[in-house]
Design an enzyme around this catalytic site. Structure first.
Site, PDB file in Angstrom:
ATOM      1  N   HIS A  82       1.001  -1.041  -0.047  1.00 36.88           N
ATOM      2  CA  HIS A  82      -0.088  -0.062  -0.117  1.00 36.88           C
ATOM      3  C   HIS A  82       0.853   1.396  -0.005  1.00 36.88           C
ATOM      4  CE1 HIS A  82      -4.102   1.241   0.349  1.00 36.88           C
ATOM      5  NE2 HIS A  82      -3.739   2.256   0.786  1.00 36.88           N
ATOM      6  N   ASP A 161     -13.717   2.124   7.377  1.00 40.14           N
ATOM      7  CA  ASP A 161     -12.495   2.839   6.970  1.00 40.14           C
ATOM      8  C   ASP A 161     -13.120   3.539   5.567  1.00 40.14           C
ATOM      9  OD1 ASP A 161     -10.008   3.934   6.299  1.00 40.14           O
ATOM     10  OD2 ASP A 161     -10.080   2.706   4.459  1.00 40.14           O
ATOM     11  N   ARG A 168     -13.151  12.160   5.460  1.00 43.67           N
ATOM     12  CA  ARG A 168     -11.951  12.938   5.600  1.00 43.67           C
ATOM     13  C   ARG A 168     -11.492  13.874   4.409  1.00 43.67           C
ATOM     14  NH1 ARG A 168      -7.723   8.359   6.183  1.00 43.67           N
ATOM     15  NH2 ARG A 168      -6.248  10.021   6.154  1.00 43.67           N
ATOM     16  N   SER A 183      -6.284   3.877   8.795  1.00 42.79           N
ATOM     17  CA  SER A 183      -6.897   3.600   7.352  1.00 42.79           C
ATOM     18  C   SER A 183      -6.249   2.533   6.597  1.00 42.79           C
ATOM     19  CB  SER A 183      -6.933   5.085   6.660  1.00 42.79           C
ATOM     20  OG  SER A 183      -7.392   4.677   5.330  1.00 42.79           O
ATOM     21  N   LYS A 187      -7.326  -1.693   6.396  1.00 45.28           N
ATOM     22  CA  LYS A 187      -7.619  -2.403   5.124  1.00 45.28           C
ATOM     23  C   LYS A 187      -6.695  -3.583   4.960  1.00 45.28           C
ATOM     24  CE  LYS A 187      -7.240   1.393   2.373  1.00 45.28           C
ATOM     25  NZ  LYS A 187      -7.827   2.583   2.966  1.00 45.28           N
TER      26      LYS A 187
END
Ligand code: URA
Length: 433
Positions: A82, A161, A168, A183, A187
């Site tokens: 990520h 999330d 956000r 966040s 995930k």
């Protein structure tokens, strides 16, 4: 317990209990807590921060808000990746098919664009027919059959999330260490991978502008991973200028496909080889990083990585003829060159200004329900360290409206600093933690 007391607690700088955090996440996820109450609490978190324990509790509550994928029947040593977000960051689209093609089972859950940074889901959705929201059973089936699924969060993985992420984006609460860490890690934990490699971007186009902030975020995410029994490594990358040469959704898919066919810029190559070689090591497929890099180059040259991407697109409903013939991607109706008004060397190319120009053109969102235009964005032809002559083209703006095109041309020109002295090309990999 009630949400108003919880907001009050965070507003006055107190530490929230695990129970309070779970009450908020469950209530917001099932619709009992409203968007405006969630926005107030998120803003209080953004301003007052969270302790290590609060961040861990928030992450686990978000991961538990939906299903938890168990990949143990597919493979024992899965690796997920990520990025904390960037401009022109199409690395997932290139790296993950290469890794799948080399034998690492990939389930990668991505997000939409956030703030000025792009999102992999928006990029994938610019391929006609590609479905990012497939059910968990189909995700597992696809991974068993072709070794890869690139999906969004609609598959009921960490749905809390997804809601908080979208909120956000519209209340200026993106650049917060506890919120970014929870966040991303919620995930990754819900997606089931044992090993997680994180691209922690750092610079003017990233949420973490300084190396020291990027290191702090890395430490927090590694700590969450440790508590959840996952192996996490972080690589800090430079996000002062965009990655590669394209910014915008279908423009980036086109660049990614060309990269998978072997045609990539130096910065993209360095990121792919560095992340890929560590991923192979984490998956137990080779300890020698240099050897791993050579294997990756071979995998690309053999055409297998590109074929894996084609297979992925087909499996998730996308029209593969667009990948085979990139000319099929619809172009923006207005394409304007941005020329330099002086000669010299590019000493800086602000990723932030390029990101803003791209969002204003319609490649990103200002409100969570906004549609994006997959065709628009920016192609940069000159990057830091390059020589440029007066009247030479430095970039192209791809727009759907003449006024927006004019504004973007000004912003893109302002993104360039051109001076007489030559500077070195910046390093892309800043640290490995
Ligand atoms: N990527 C995420 O998934 N979440 C963030 O908050 C930032 C980047």
């Amino acid at each position: 317990m009630n949400i108003i007391d919880i907001i009050e607690n965070k507003k006055t700088g107190n530490e929230l209990t695990k129970g309070e955090i779970e009450f908020f996440i469950n209530g917001y996820n099932n619709g009992e807590i409203t968007d405006y109450q969630a926005a107030a609490l998120i803003m209080a978190i953004c301003i007052n921060g969270m302790t290590v324990d609060e961040i861990s509790d928030l992450t686990i509550a978000m991961a538990n808000s939906g299903e938890m994928l168990d990949l143990s029947d597919i493979a024992s040593n899965t690796v997920d990746k990520h990025s904390t977000g960037g401009i022109g960051d199409k690395i997932t689209l290139i790296l993950m098919p290469i890794m799948a093609s080399m034998g690492i089972p990939i389930v990668k859950m991505s997000g939409r664009g956030l703030g000025i940074t792009g999102g992999t889901v928006d990029k994938l959705q610019s391929i006609p027919g590609y479905k990012t929201d497939i059910e968990i059973d189909e995700v597992k089936k696809n991974v068993k059959e072709i070794g890869i699924a690139l999906i969004s969060q609609s598959a009921n993985l960490a749905p809390a999330d997804k809601k908080i992420y979208a909120l956000r984006d519209t209340i200026a609460c993106v650049d917060s260490t506890p919120l970014i860490a929870s966040s991303i890690m919620s995930k990754k934990i819900a997606s089931g991978a044992q090993n997680i490699i994180l691209d922690v971007t750092c610079g003017k186009g990233a949420f973490m502008e300084t190396k020291s902030d990027a290191k702090t975020l890395s430490k927090v995410m590694k700590n969450i991973g440790k508590n959840a029994g996952r192996n996490v490594m972080c690589i800090l990358t430079n996000m002062n200028e965009p990655v590669g040469y394209s910014v915008g959704n279908s423009l980036e898919v086109v660049e990614a496909v060309k990269a998978l066919r072997g045609d990539m810029t130096e910065d993209v190559r360095e990121i792919i080889l560095t992340f890929g070689s560590y991923m192979l090591k984490m998956a137990g497929l080779g300890d020698d990083l240099e050897e791993n890099e050579k294997k990756i180059v071979k995998e690309i040259e053999s055409g297998k990585a590109y074929k894996k991407f084609l297979e992925l697109v087909g499996k998730q409903g996308g029209d593969t003829s667009y990948i085979e013939n990139l000319e099929k991607f619809e172009k923006a109706p207005i394409i304007v060159p941005v020329v330099s008004n002086k000669s010299g060397f590019v000493t800086d190319l602000s990723a932030e200004l390029i990101g803003r120009a791209s969002v204003d053109l319609g490649a990103g969102r200002l409100k969570k329900e906004d549609d994006i235009d997959p065709r628009v964005g920016i192609i940069v032809c000159k990057k830091t360290g390059d020589k440029v002559s007066k009247d030479e083209i430095m970039a192209y703006v791809h727009a759907n409206d003449p006024k927006k095109a004019d504004e973007a041309v000004l912003k893109v020109r302002n993104a360039y600093t051109i001076l007489d002295k030559k500077v070195k090309k910046p390093s892309v990999i800043l640290d490995v933690l």
